[in-house]
Write an enzyme that holds these catalytic residues in place. Structure first.
Site, PDB file in Angstrom:
ATOM      1  N   HIS A 174       0.829  -1.201   0.000  1.00  0.00           N
ATOM      2  CA  HIS A 174       0.000   0.000   0.000  1.00  0.00           C
ATOM      3  C   HIS A 174       0.870   1.260   0.000  1.00  0.00           C
ATOM      4  CE1 HIS A 174       0.993  -0.507   4.260  1.00  0.00           C
ATOM      5  NE2 HIS A 174       0.706   0.767   4.439  1.00  0.00           N
TER       6      HIS A 174
ATOM      7  N   ASP B 140       0.710   5.109   1.748  1.00  0.00           N
ATOM      8  CA  ASP B 140       0.042   5.742   2.889  1.00  0.00           C
ATOM      9  C   ASP B 140      -0.968   6.799   2.438  1.00  0.00           C
ATOM     10  OD1 ASP B 140       1.321   4.277   4.872  1.00  0.00           O
ATOM     11  OD2 ASP B 140       2.965   5.715   5.068  1.00  0.00           O
TER      12      ASP B 140
ATOM     13  N   HIS C  63       4.710   0.003   0.286  1.00  0.00           N
ATOM     14  CA  HIS C  63       5.452  -0.744   1.295  1.00  0.00           C
ATOM     15  C   HIS C  63       4.581  -1.833   1.918  1.00  0.00           C
ATOM     16  CE1 HIS C  63       3.586   2.696   3.350  1.00  0.00           C
ATOM     17  NE2 HIS C  63       3.571   1.965   4.447  1.00  0.00           N
TER      18      HIS C  63
ATOM     19  N   ARG D 254       5.411   6.855  13.447  1.00  0.00           N
ATOM     20  CA  ARG D 254       5.499   7.369  12.082  1.00  0.00           C
ATOM     21  C   ARG D 254       4.966   8.795  12.013  1.00  0.00           C
ATOM     22  NH1 ARG D 254       1.429   4.810   8.147  1.00  0.00           N
ATOM     23  NH2 ARG D 254       0.308   6.752   8.536  1.00  0.00           N
TER      24      ARG D 254
END
Length: 265
Positions: free
Chosen positions: A91, A93, A241, A256
């Site tokens: 996917h 983000d 990722h 994150r």
């Protein structure tokens, strides 16, 4: 230090907790555009230092759904025996937003003694690897991105209706272009892309399967083994990722910060 032919480089001899001058930032941006994801070791940053590093590149995103750490711009991704990992799918983000993140910066807080690596795929190289007829078929097409097929599954009807007001479906080009480099790339993913617009349901499903499958080719990938204090900074526009969930039931805690980008074109 490059990690593969097209994606991934480890950057030594830098302390990201300190202020960075323009020369260093310029070199890091050049490296990010070339290698798509940069890796740093032994960076024991606090949450505020993590966010401060992200601000060198733009305004941090406040994620509408994920749990937060000590500050709202820092997302905390914590998994253990009671909360297994769910990020083991390719996917990009927050592609469901009108201005998806330019970049994401992930910091290892607690890593398992076994497993827990993350992989990234270079979707520009993946585009280059498409057959000519597929590239012609997708040229000029758009796709609808929507959070409801992922985060929406955990919401009540009322919660979903309220969330959709703030985060309606958006359309992005199937083939995105990075303005700094002119590189074209595949910009659809399994988690947030609902369908390709303007084609039949069958054609949409067939094209998405072909395009999404490109991320799974090892020739376009790099794999990173986390250690405490490791940081990965990736260009979220040109990569997808996949976080391996092969560490269950061991704990894994990551934090994150994502940086708001521009509207894909």
């Amino acid at each position: 230090m490059p990690c593969s032919a097209t994606i991934g480089a480890e950057i030594p001899d830098i302390d990201l907790s300190l202020p960075l001058d323009d020369e260093v930032l310029t070199e890091l941006r050049r490296a990010l555009l070339e290698y798509k994801v940069l890796f740093f070791r032994d960076q024991h940053l606090t949450g505020p230092q993590h966010a401060a590093f992200a601000r060198h590149w733009g305004e941090p995103q406040i994620h509408p759904f994920l749990p937060k750490a000590d500050s709202p711009e820092v997302v905390r991704l914590a998994h253990d025996a009671e909360s297994p990992g769910v990020e083991n799918i390719w996917h990009s983000d927050a592609s469901f937003t009108r201005t998806p993140p330019f970049g994401s910066i992930l910091r290892a807080v607690q890593v398992p003694d076994i497993g827990g690596d993350t992989m990234w795929a270079d979707m520009a190289a993946a585009y280059d690897g498409l057959p000519d007829d597929v590239r012609r078929a997708i040229d000029g097409l758009t796709a609808t991105h929507d959070f409801t097929q992922s985060f929406g599954k955990l919401m009540s009807d009322d919660q979903l209706a309220e969330a959709r007001k703030k985060n309606p479906p958006v359309q992005h080009p199937v083939v995105r272009t990075i303005p700094e480099t002119g590189r074209k790339l595949i910009y659809v993913n399994r988690v947030f892309t609902a369908h390709i617009d303007g084609v039949s349901e069958a054609d949409s499903a067939e094209l998405l399967d072909i395009l999404i499958d490109q991320a799974r080719h090892p020739e376009y990938q790099v794999r990173f083994h986390w250690k405490p204090g490791s940081i990965a900074f990736w260009d979220n526009r040109v990569t997808q990722h996949y976080a391996l969930c092969d560490y269950y039931p061991r704990p894994r805690v990551m934090e994150r910060v994502t940086i708001i980008g521009d509207q894909p074109r």
